[in-house]
Design a protein around this motif. Sequence first.
Motif, PDB file in Angstrom:
ATOM      1  N   SER A 113       0.814  -1.218   0.000  1.00  0.00           N
ATOM      2  CA  SER A 113       0.000   0.000   0.000  1.00  0.00           C
ATOM      3  C   SER A 113       0.846   1.265   0.000  1.00  0.00           C
ATOM      4  O   SER A 113       0.460   2.264  -0.583  1.00  0.00           O
ATOM      5  CB  SER A 113      -0.943  -0.003   1.196  1.00  0.00           C
ATOM      6  OG  SER A 113      -1.908  -1.011   1.011  1.00  0.00           O
ATOM      7  N   TYR A 114       1.983   1.234   0.655  1.00  0.00           N
ATOM      8  CA  TYR A 114       2.838   2.425   0.656  1.00  0.00           C
ATOM      9  C   TYR A 114       3.610   2.580  -0.644  1.00  0.00           C
ATOM     10  O   TYR A 114       4.031   3.677  -0.986  1.00  0.00           O
ATOM     11  CB  TYR A 114       3.781   2.429   1.851  1.00  0.00           C
ATOM     12  CG  TYR A 114       3.097   2.872   3.108  1.00  0.00           C
ATOM     13  CD1 TYR A 114       2.534   4.133   3.218  1.00  0.00           C
ATOM     14  CD2 TYR A 114       2.966   2.001   4.188  1.00  0.00           C
ATOM     15  CE1 TYR A 114       1.882   4.533   4.359  1.00  0.00           C
ATOM     16  CE2 TYR A 114       2.319   2.397   5.338  1.00  0.00           C
ATOM     17  CZ  TYR A 114       1.780   3.664   5.414  1.00  0.00           C
ATOM     18  OH  TYR A 114       1.123   4.046   6.543  1.00  0.00           O
ATOM     19  N   SER A 115       3.797   1.500  -1.376  1.00  0.00           N
ATOM     20  CA  SER A 115       4.497   1.610  -2.654  1.00  0.00           C
ATOM     21  C   SER A 115       3.531   1.802  -3.824  1.00  0.00           C
ATOM     22  O   SER A 115       3.967   2.005  -4.945  1.00  0.00           O
ATOM     23  CB  SER A 115       5.359   0.371  -2.889  1.00  0.00           C
ATOM     24  OG  SER A 115       4.552  -0.777  -2.976  1.00  0.00           O
ATOM     25  N   TYR A 116       2.234   1.766  -3.548  1.00  0.00           N
ATOM     26  CA  TYR A 116       1.224   1.919  -4.591  1.00  0.00           C
ATOM     27  C   TYR A 116       0.894   3.401  -4.751  1.00  0.00           C
ATOM     28  O   TYR A 116       0.817   4.142  -3.775  1.00  0.00           O
ATOM     29  CB  TYR A 116      -0.022   1.113  -4.215  1.00  0.00           C
ATOM     30  CG  TYR A 116      -0.982   0.896  -5.346  1.00  0.00           C
ATOM     31  CD1 TYR A 116      -0.633   0.106  -6.423  1.00  0.00           C
ATOM     32  CD2 TYR A 116      -2.233   1.484  -5.345  1.00  0.00           C
ATOM     33  CE1 TYR A 116      -1.520  -0.105  -7.469  1.00  0.00           C
ATOM     34  CE2 TYR A 116      -3.121   1.278  -6.373  1.00  0.00           C
ATOM     35  CZ  TYR A 116      -2.749   0.483  -7.442  1.00  0.00           C
ATOM     36  OH  TYR A 116      -3.628   0.283  -8.472  1.00  0.00           O
ATOM     37  N   ALA A 117       0.666   3.826  -5.959  1.00  0.00           N
ATOM     38  CA  ALA A 117       0.493   5.254  -6.253  1.00  0.00           C
ATOM     39  C   ALA A 117      -0.845   5.817  -5.789  1.00  0.00           C
ATOM     40  O   ALA A 117      -0.927   6.989  -5.442  1.00  0.00           O
ATOM     41  CB  ALA A 117       0.654   5.490  -7.750  1.00  0.00           C
ATOM     42  N   HIS A 118      -1.893   5.026  -5.758  1.00  0.00           N
ATOM     43  CA  HIS A 118      -3.219   5.530  -5.406  1.00  0.00           C
ATOM     44  C   HIS A 118      -3.415   5.536  -3.889  1.00  0.00           C
ATOM     45  O   HIS A 118      -2.692   4.879  -3.147  1.00  0.00           O
ATOM     46  CB  HIS A 118      -4.306   4.690  -6.056  1.00  0.00           C
ATOM     47  CG  HIS A 118      -4.331   4.786  -7.553  1.00  0.00           C
ATOM     48  ND1 HIS A 118      -3.992   5.911  -8.240  1.00  0.00           N
ATOM     49  CD2 HIS A 118      -4.662   3.878  -8.495  1.00  0.00           C
ATOM     50  CE1 HIS A 118      -4.112   5.712  -9.535  1.00  0.00           C
ATOM     51  NE2 HIS A 118      -4.506   4.466  -9.723  1.00  0.00           N
ATOM     52  N   ALA A 119      -4.418   6.257  -3.462  1.00  0.00           N
ATOM     53  CA  ALA A 119      -4.746   6.317  -2.039  1.00  0.00           C
ATOM     54  C   ALA A 119      -5.244   4.960  -1.556  1.00  0.00           C
ATOM     55  O   ALA A 119      -5.781   4.165  -2.331  1.00  0.00           O
ATOM     56  CB  ALA A 119      -5.814   7.376  -1.793  1.00  0.00           C
ATOM     57  N   ASN A 120      -5.057   4.715  -0.275  1.00  0.00           N
ATOM     58  CA  ASN A 120      -5.503   3.449   0.300  1.00  0.00           C
ATOM     59  C   ASN A 120      -7.021   3.336   0.265  1.00  0.00           C
ATOM     60  O   ASN A 120      -7.737   4.294   0.530  1.00  0.00           O
ATOM     61  CB  ASN A 120      -5.029   3.320   1.746  1.00  0.00           C
ATOM     62  CG  ASN A 120      -3.550   3.065   1.830  1.00  0.00           C
ATOM     63  OD1 ASN A 120      -2.955   2.520   0.908  1.00  0.00           O
ATOM     64  ND2 ASN A 120      -2.942   3.450   2.926  1.00  0.00           N
TER      65      ASN A 120
END
Length: 181
Positions: free
Chosen positions: A90-97
Amino acid sequence: MLQNVFMALSTINDYLSIFITWAFVVPFLYNYACTINCRNKHVMFISLVMMLSYTFSLIMFKASLTLTDSIYLDLVIADLLTILTLVYFSYSYAHANATAYYYLVFGLTFNAILHMAMHYDYVVLVTYDYWWLWGVYGVGQFSSDLIMAIVLIINKDILGLVKIKKFLLSSQLLQKTTQNM
């Protein structure tokens, strides 16, 4: 009453574990189908992590491939590894959680606490007689898993956890700004 529920759940434990595993397969397939032409695939990826985690846990326990001597300690390790995987992704993903992310982290943390309490009670204290913790464990762990699977499909804040998180963060932010003045 709670003792009867726990005893009933313990007799059908194998069936419940298969049901819960399938309960995480269905959200993955649903989210996979829904996000084919979509840019934000966060819920699909976290449902994949959950499906793989619960599938590997089921296979591991059916094949008696354990890491420790305690099944509860193995479940704690599995939950913590799943939480770390979700947080890293989740921290490496570009979109919001997504809302489901917070429910998964909360539910897995709740499950890890329940597993650790059962490990302490059953292995360390060597308690073999039923008491209220066993009932809370049986109902709480099943309910937590079911809520996580449901939230993966609907991705809505059904228990208000995200609202509580936002309230707590905003109150902490207010305290910090008033202290700096």
